[in-house]
Motif scaffolding. Sequence first.
Motif, PDB file in Angstrom:
ATOM      1  N   PRO A 151       2.430   2.353  -4.763  1.00  0.00           N
ATOM      2  CA  PRO A 151       1.595   2.238  -5.967  1.00  0.00           C
ATOM      3  C   PRO A 151       2.407   2.375  -7.255  1.00  0.00           C
ATOM      4  CG  PRO A 151       1.253   4.364  -4.879  1.00  0.00           C
ATOM      5  CD  PRO A 151       2.051   3.529  -3.942  1.00  0.00           C
ATOM      6  N   GLN A 155      -3.705   5.080 -11.474  1.00  0.00           N
ATOM      7  CA  GLN A 155      -3.066   5.213 -10.161  1.00  0.00           C
ATOM      8  C   GLN A 155      -4.098   5.206  -9.037  1.00  0.00           C
ATOM      9  OE1 GLN A 155      -0.843   8.821 -10.875  1.00  0.00           O
ATOM     10  NE2 GLN A 155       1.056   7.701 -11.332  1.00  0.00           N
ATOM     11  N   ILE A 197      -5.198   1.644  -8.490  1.00  0.00           N
ATOM     12  CA  ILE A 197      -4.133   0.892  -7.807  1.00  0.00           C
ATOM     13  C   ILE A 197      -4.108   1.233  -6.322  1.00  0.00           C
ATOM     14  CG2 ILE A 197      -1.618   0.673  -7.580  1.00  0.00           C
ATOM     15  CD1 ILE A 197      -1.447   0.920 -10.637  1.00  0.00           C
ATOM     16  N   MET A 198      -4.224   2.515  -5.979  1.00  0.00           N
ATOM     17  CA  MET A 198      -4.162   2.920  -4.579  1.00  0.00           C
ATOM     18  C   MET A 198      -5.336   2.356  -3.789  1.00  0.00           C
ATOM     19  SD  MET A 198      -2.721   6.842  -4.907  1.00  0.00           S
ATOM     20  CE  MET A 198      -2.557   7.065  -3.143  1.00  0.00           C
ATOM     21  N   ALA A 245      -4.809  -1.460  -3.430  1.00  0.00           N
ATOM     22  CA  ALA A 245      -3.775  -1.825  -2.455  1.00  0.00           C
ATOM     23  C   ALA A 245      -4.345  -1.927  -1.051  1.00  0.00           C
ATOM     24  CB  ALA A 245      -2.638  -0.792  -2.500  1.00  0.00           C
ATOM     25  N   HIS A 302       0.815  -1.219   0.000  1.00  0.00           N
ATOM     26  CA  HIS A 302       0.000   0.000   0.000  1.00  0.00           C
ATOM     27  C   HIS A 302       0.848   1.268   0.000  1.00  0.00           C
ATOM     28  CE1 HIS A 302       0.915  -1.023   4.139  1.00  0.00           C
ATOM     29  NE2 HIS A 302       0.643   0.221   4.503  1.00  0.00           N
TER      30      HIS A 302
END
Length: 664
Positions: free
Chosen positions: A546, A599, A602-603, A606, A543
């Motif tokens: 990213p 992004q 992805i964040m 995570a 986490h």
Amino acid sequence: MGANTSQVSDLSENQSLRTLIGTVSISDNDPFWNQLISFTFISPTSSGNSKLLEEAVIPLAKILIENNPRTGNFGALVRIFLGRTKELKISTECQDQLFIWQAHNTLFMIRCLLKVFIREMTEEELHLQFSYRERCVFVSHSLTHSLTHSLTHSLTHSLTHSHRDITYSILFEAVTTMLVLLSYQLFHKEILRDGLIYQYLMKGRCLSLTSQLVKTLLYNIIRQEKCPPPATHIFEQQSDRRGLLYGLASGVASGLWSVFALGGAGSKPGLEQEQNPLPLSNQSLLLLLVLANLTDGPNNCPNPYRQAVTCFKNTQDMSSVPTEQHHMFQINFNSLYTALCEQQRSDQATLILYTLLHQNTNMRTYMLSRTDMENLVMPILKVLYHVEDRNSHHVYMALIILLILTEEDTFNRSIHEVVLKNITWYSERSLTEISLGSLLILVVIRTIQFNMTRTRDKYLHTNCLAALANMSAQFRCLHQYAAQRIISLFALLSKKHNKILEQATQSLRGLRRADYAQDLNVIEEVIRMMLEIINSCLSNSLHHNPNLVYALLYKRELFEQFRTHPSFQDIMQNLDTVIGFFSQRLEAAGTDLSVERVQEVIMKGAQALPKDRLKKFPELKFRYVEEDQPEDFFIPYVWSLVFNSGVGLNWSPTGIELFSMDSG
């Protein structure tokens, strides 16, 4: 050298020198000695002619070698110096500059002669040169011992820290003469483990001065004092400038300043004062490295200088000293740390930093507690960044320093909290803002890539990867470019793996196929380690990174070929899980996604990925351990630094046995 001599070409005709090396024995009380040591001398001004004095002294020294058994004049010269050292302390306190300059001149002459003697004869024969008396031989090593002890005592006691403007040059000369006395090692391929000079330093009267000498050399390094300007040596207290004393004194001062400021008797081309403005600091560092790397004595008698280097403490440390710690002393760690940070441009500064980090636990603990580690790490990264301009030993020591630092989790966490602005020396890409941790990763990966395409040193890239592995569990907020370079390194390794595999398949000769098989094993070990580093980061701090996930997804095809490879199947499980999990979330988010939208997915992903879906592997931790008989590496390395960086010291490569001229 010798009264009223001003040019190197004049030395062979100088009457005082002809008398010294001649066939007539000169009494210790002869007025001749005052005349001899009251000389002016102008050193060669061009770097190309810097070794002229050495070449001029050699024939004179050879004549003295021939005549000295009958005259004992060399021993008398040494006794003149020893007599003056007894009054050095009071002369310094009284600021008797003439006395100090004459003592300096005497030692300067002794050093020039010793340098030739050591090249021309064995250590036993050298000691005879000290002990010849008029028409008989008095076999005794006491005069050599006295000179060694006098030099050590002068550095630690006689020449105090005050009035450095008038004692700087003789301090420098004392350090340089000790280097010359120890230089027999240069002319032996094997590591010397004994000898009379060695014994004097290890067991004789010098032993009690061990901690004081190491402390003095460290303070010389800390102070980084520049050569005092020549004006400070003029004898202004002499009001009658027409008198003989003034003329003599000012001549000595200005003449010897020229010798000293221009690099001295035998400085190497290019090593003039502008390029080496800190001769005492540099020379003290070299002597400290030589002493600390002397081998232990017979019967497991430890090197006392190494003991002193490994156990000294901070002046702020009020804890009691264990009784079993010999040669312990205290020094200001803040000043030493600052000096180490400022001097990391040279091999010798990097080597002493390595020595303290590796061997002195007090200093290592202090360094790791600093909140300004960037001041130490950045110069080391610059060494690695300019790898093509550095010798292999310097690069190796810089990497070992990083490896030692990354053994500590506190370091690995803290470097990601230090934000740097505008790294101008990193030219491949504009880095306006980056963490120290990300910059370290970038430079180490660049070093691996350089090594793979140029030197192909297995140990170098192994140490690079070990440092990255130590850091991997603590990777935090990797810079986008750092994440890309991690994946690009893997791409380079993959390409190299495929090329070797293709060559091995096509090769028909059994011996060549065996060579390819060995290369393949090596590259697969490196690929395995890279996969473990990526896996460690994903398992421990997904986490926080990213950008690494983004780079991984962007180049996911690189990992396909290793999924079923027996050497990588286990470690590929977590990468497959991460790639599959985020690929599904991106597909669900739609098509034609912007970089910002990717992004964001992805964040959020995570945070949503259950940790138990990733298989746990043993923690990646590597520790640096010196190989058996480290002296086989360090002693030649240290003496190569003396050979190449000693101020005012010039040795002809002919006859040097300890290392090859192209080593390092």
